[in-house]
Design a protein around this motif. Sequence first.
Motif, short mmCIF file in Angstrom:
data_model
loop_
_atom_site.label_atom_id
_atom_site.label_comp_id
_atom_site.label_asym_id
_atom_site.label_seq_id
_atom_site.Cartn_x
_atom_site.Cartn_y
_atom_site.Cartn_z
N VAL A 47 40.00 8.42 42.22
CA VAL A 47 40.30 7.99 41.83
C VAL A 47 41.84 7.99 41.42
CG1 VAL A 47 40.29 7.31 38.89
CG2 VAL A 47 38.25 7.81 39.57
N ALA A 48 42.59 9.32 41.61
CA ALA A 48 43.87 9.42 41.69
C ALA A 48 44.56 8.93 42.37
CB ALA A 48 44.11 10.97 41.80
N LEU A 49 43.47 8.13 43.47
CA LEU A 49 44.42 7.39 44.77
C LEU A 49 44.34 6.43 44.65
CD1 LEU A 49 43.14 10.19 47.55
CD2 LEU A 49 45.80 9.91 46.63
N GLU A 50 43.02 5.95 43.58
CA GLU A 50 42.80 4.54 43.11
C GLU A 50 43.50 3.76 42.79
OE1 GLU A 50 38.81 1.64 42.05
OE2 GLU A 50 39.24 4.01 42.00
N GLN B 298 50.85 10.40 34.88
CA GLN B 298 50.67 11.47 34.23
C GLN B 298 51.63 11.11 33.02
OE1 GLN B 298 50.10 15.61 35.85
NE2 GLN B 298 48.33 15.13 34.53
N SER B 299 52.97 11.46 32.95
CA SER B 299 54.10 11.43 32.25
C SER B 299 53.59 9.91 31.38
CB SER B 299 55.00 11.35 32.50
OG SER B 299 55.76 10.71 33.54
N ARG B 300 53.50 8.79 31.70
CA ARG B 300 53.52 7.35 31.00
C ARG B 300 52.17 7.41 30.81
NH1 ARG B 300 54.27 5.75 36.98
NH2 ARG B 300 52.10 4.75 37.47
N LEU B 301 51.26 7.68 30.54
CA LEU B 301 50.32 7.40 30.04
C LEU B 301 49.88 7.19 28.57
CD1 LEU B 301 47.82 9.10 31.81
CD2 LEU B 301 47.46 6.76 31.50
N PRO B 302 50.85 7.73 27.73
CA PRO B 302 50.65 8.05 26.82
C PRO B 302 51.94 7.23 25.99
CG PRO B 302 51.18 10.11 27.05
CD PRO B 302 51.09 9.84 28.59
N ASP B 303 52.50 6.72 26.57
CA ASP B 303 53.53 5.64 26.52
C ASP B 303 52.74 4.08 26.80
OD1 ASP B 303 55.53 6.17 25.74
OD2 ASP B 303 56.82 6.80 27.97
N ILE B 304 51.67 4.32 27.35
CA ILE B 304 50.76 3.24 28.02
C ILE B 304 50.17 2.85 26.67
CG2 ILE B 304 48.62 2.24 29.77
CD1 ILE B 304 50.26 3.27 31.55
N VAL B 305 49.38 4.07 26.26
CA VAL B 305 48.51 4.12 25.35
C VAL B 305 49.20 3.00 23.98
CG1 VAL B 305 46.88 5.33 23.28
CG2 VAL B 305 47.14 5.51 26.23
N ILE C 161 52.38 -5.47 30.84
CA ILE C 161 51.72 -3.69 31.01
C ILE C 161 50.10 -3.89 31.64
CG2 ILE C 161 53.20 -3.38 29.58
CD1 ILE C 161 50.59 -3.50 27.99
N GLY C 162 50.26 -5.48 32.28
CA GLY C 162 48.89 -5.43 32.65
C GLY C 162 48.67 -4.65 34.35
N GLU C 163 49.36 -3.49 34.93
CA GLU C 163 49.17 -3.65 36.10
C GLU C 163 49.35 -1.86 35.25
OE1 GLU C 163 48.85 -3.29 39.54
OE2 GLU C 163 48.87 -5.85 39.17
N MET C 164 49.70 -1.12 34.51
CA MET C 164 50.15 0.18 33.91
C MET C 164 48.31 0.14 33.57
SD MET C 164 53.50 0.77 32.42
CE MET C 164 53.76 -0.91 31.87
N VAL C 165 47.87 -1.20 32.45
CA VAL C 165 46.34 -0.87 32.15
C VAL C 165 45.71 -1.08 32.70
CG1 VAL C 165 44.90 -2.05 30.36
CG2 VAL C 165 47.23 -1.88 29.77
N LEU C 166 45.58 -1.14 33.85
CA LEU C 166 44.75 -1.45 34.95
C LEU C 166 44.26 0.41 34.96
CD1 LEU C 166 42.44 -1.83 36.67
CD2 LEU C 166 44.42 -2.59 38.66
N GLU C 167 45.84 1.21 35.81
CA GLU C 167 45.40 2.94 35.67
C GLU C 167 44.99 3.66 34.90
OE1 GLU C 167 49.55 3.55 35.91
OE2 GLU C 167 50.37 2.54 37.12
N THR C 168 44.99 3.07 33.70
CA THR C 168 43.73 3.64 32.67
C THR C 168 42.80 3.31 32.46
OG1 THR C 168 44.65 1.89 31.00
CG2 THR C 168 45.54 4.19 31.13
#
Length: 236
Positions: free
Chosen positions: A66-69, A101-108, A178-185
């Motif tokens: 999943v990390a690689l995806e 990892q560092s930007r996950l809180p900002d995405i949320v 922010i669509g691409e970042m939301v896709l990550e989560t």
Amino acid sequence: MPDSPELPVPGALGRLARPRLYEQLVEQLLRHIESTKLGPGDLLPAERELAERLGVSRATLAQALVALEVLGVIDVQHGTGAVLRHRPSVAAVIKGLREHQSRLPDIVEARSTLEVRLAALAAERRTELDLSAIDAALATMQAEIDDGDRGAHGDEIFHQSVTNAAHSPVMAQLMAFIGEMVLETRLESLAQPGRPEQSLESHRAIAAAIRQQDAPAAAEAMQKHIELVSDVALLK
């Protein structure tokens, strides 16, 4: 007399922290891809085979995949497996994972700010056509889950349908940004056991509030949903 405890030597180097398990596993996967000369479009071995070769559980391997995806290195296709998209350097991938990892809180935080308000607006402004689109998205996600998939496409079009139902062009542009970042989560969350079904149920709660034109309930249901999908155990 008992020996006095040893004092730390000034300026002595401390022991280096070991890389996290998923980082070690991602590196092994990339080394395997390199050694077997896999190229873009090639299929990786089945998860069971890979897990045996690397000496890890399938659950741990799934997290690394999943990390690689998330980083776009592979594309996991239901019924087919993991397909290699490109072969990056190990250093580039590890750097990308740590930045992610560092930007996950900002995405949320961004999702909570935008999508909660969008759900409330959708409840106030939705049309019958909007409700039909939301229902179709729910049906798509249910069908994907019934087929053994994660429901990522249905999840994506549900949130897009709610955004459209809000009839707020500027907020829709912000969501697209922010669509691409939301896709990550989304990928990380739906990869967890039982999460697709939980996510679908929370979608149904949001949809019900929108149908009833209950803006506060729609906002509350969306906030609970974001809290649910943001509880990601991967990459730890």
